[in-house]
Design a protein around this motif. Structure first.
Motif, short mmCIF file in Angstrom:
data_model
loop_
_atom_site.label_atom_id
_atom_site.label_comp_id
_atom_site.label_asym_id
_atom_site.label_seq_id
_atom_site.Cartn_x
_atom_site.Cartn_y
_atom_site.Cartn_z
N TYR A 189 0.83 -1.21 0.00
CA TYR A 189 0.00 0.00 0.00
C TYR A 189 0.86 1.26 0.00
O TYR A 189 0.49 2.27 -0.59
N ARG A 190 2.03 1.18 0.63
CA ARG A 190 2.93 2.34 0.59
C ARG A 190 3.52 2.52 -0.81
O ARG A 190 3.79 3.64 -1.23
N LYS A 191 3.72 1.42 -1.51
CA LYS A 191 4.13 1.53 -2.91
C LYS A 191 3.02 2.20 -3.72
O LYS A 191 3.30 3.06 -4.58
N ALA A 192 1.77 1.81 -3.46
CA ALA A 192 0.64 2.43 -4.16
C ALA A 192 0.60 3.93 -3.91
O ALA A 192 0.36 4.73 -4.83
N VAL A 193 0.87 4.34 -2.67
CA VAL A 193 0.91 5.78 -2.34
C VAL A 193 2.01 6.46 -3.13
O VAL A 193 1.82 7.54 -3.71
N ARG A 194 3.17 5.83 -3.20
CA ARG A 194 4.30 6.40 -3.95
C ARG A 194 3.94 6.59 -5.42
O ARG A 194 4.24 7.62 -6.03
N LEU A 195 3.25 5.62 -6.00
CA LEU A 195 2.86 5.70 -7.40
C LEU A 195 1.79 6.76 -7.62
O LEU A 195 1.79 7.47 -8.64
N MET A 196 0.86 6.89 -6.67
CA MET A 196 -0.16 7.94 -6.79
C MET A 196 0.47 9.33 -6.68
O MET A 196 0.07 10.26 -7.39
N GLU A 197 1.44 9.48 -5.79
CA GLU A 197 2.13 10.77 -5.68
C GLU A 197 2.89 11.09 -6.96
O GLU A 197 2.94 12.24 -7.40
N MET A 198 3.46 10.07 -7.58
CA MET A 198 4.14 10.26 -8.85
C MET A 198 3.14 10.66 -9.94
O MET A 198 3.41 11.54 -10.76
N ALA A 199 1.99 10.01 -9.93
CA ALA A 199 0.94 10.35 -10.91
C ALA A 199 0.50 11.80 -10.74
O ALA A 199 0.30 12.53 -11.72
N GLU A 200 0.37 12.24 -9.50
CA GLU A 200 -0.01 13.63 -9.22
C GLU A 200 1.06 14.59 -9.74
O GLU A 200 0.75 15.62 -10.36
N ARG A 201 2.31 14.25 -9.53
CA ARG A 201 3.42 15.11 -9.93
C ARG A 201 3.48 15.30 -11.44
O ARG A 201 3.75 16.39 -11.94
#
Length: 317
Positions: free
Chosen positions: A137-149
């Motif tokens: 789930y922390r990987k998912a958060v990292r990927l969502m933050e990347m998507a936002e960026r």
């Protein structure tokens, strides 16, 4: 080899008869079996239609768990070009129960995240049957933050019985990781679309499915707990799972009526496992329509609309 569920026994018997006739025709050129085969095939198709038009919630649960049902990797292989899976949460390690990374969906750059259950013993063990630990789930958060960026829409493909319940997962902060992932979904200003493609189990599903548009395949299920788990808690008897499934309102039709999901994607006759290509194509079309609508909204409205959607669930009942 086709795998039949228990309630599909009438269809399995007809298909066995068809196979016997075809084998007889191959072994004896003098036997005319075409008419008999066509008659039995029509009867088999009608039986399948009748069965799948009246599935109980428990039967839908069995269909959602069918081993031949298309998984995350099948959808990605068909729908996503240039997919580049990214590993690790940059905090603890890698969790292959959740797979994700950037790619192109019908020509447009996106971020794709989802649970992978695996298709055989080796891959099921590798992906832990789609049950993620905190690092997933922390990987998912990292990927969502990347998507936002990078202003990438997020596509989530949900298929999990639930988050991994082991002691080590709890020790590493399972509940907090699920909450952070859910929060990351809510905070996105880029559009996100989630599709429950099989099982949508508990917080393990909502951590990825807190989306602007939540879709379900027709025979998928989505619930706060598995029917077996609910039966064990309520009646101390897992054998009452069928009764629990009925009372929990876990089917796509029930959840559409309750406003929990926004759309239902029709499956081929007999379920997605009988025609994975058609099911994946229909899913891609539904995702494309959802993203096209969301693309017209300004970023802050994308986030505001998502939050309004979840706040409204249950208020009009």
């Amino acid at each position: 080899m086709k795998s039949y569920l228990d309630f599909e026994k009438p269809v399995a018997e007809l298909q066995a008869k068809i196979a016997e006739l075809k084998a007889l025709g191959e072994n004896d050129d003098g036997v005319a079996i075409e008419d008999d085969v066509r008659r039995l095939e029509a009867k088999s198709e009608q039986a399948l239609k009748e069965l799948y038009a009246n599935l109980t919630p428990w039967q839908k649960t069995l269909v959602a768990r069918h081993p031949n049902r298309p998984h995350f990797s099948d959808f990605v292989r068909t729908l996503i070009e240039e997919f580049t899976p990214l590993a690790g949460d940059r905090l603890y390690g890698e969790d292959e129960a959740i797979v994700g990374g950037p790619g192109r969906f019908r020509g447009e750059p996106v971020m794709v995240i989802g649970q992978e259950k695996g298709a055989d013993t080796e891959t099921r063990l590798k992906h832990n049957f789609g049950m993620a630990k905190p690092e997933g789930y922390r990987k998912a958060v990292r990927l969502m933050e990347m998507a936002e960026r990078f202003a990438l829409p997020v596509i989530a493909l949900v298929d999990t019985a639930g988050a991994f319940p082991g002691v080590e997962a709890e020790q590493r902060g399972q509940a907090e990781a699920i909450a952070r992932s859910t929060e990351a979904c809510l905070n996105l200003t880029v559009p996100n679309v989630a599709v429950v493609i099989g099982e949508g189990g508990s917080g393990g599903a909502i951590a990825l499915a807190t989306a602007n548009t939540v879709l379900m395949l027709e025979h998928a299920v989505y619930s706060v707990i598995s029917p077996e788990g609910a039966a064990s808690i309520l009646w101390r008897d897992a054998a009452k799972a069928q009764e629990a499934a009925t009372n929990m309102k876990i089917t796509s039709a029930d959840l559409m009526r309750l406003g929990v999901v926004d759309g239902v994607i029709s499956e081929p006759l007999g379920g997605a496992h009988r025609n994975a290509g058609a099911a994946i194509q229909a899913t891609g079309d539904a995702i494309e329509r959802a993203l096209a609508r969301l693309a017209e909204l300004p970023p802050e409205e994308v986030r505001a609309e998502r939050r309004r959607k979840f706040l409204a669930i249950g208020r009009s009942l």
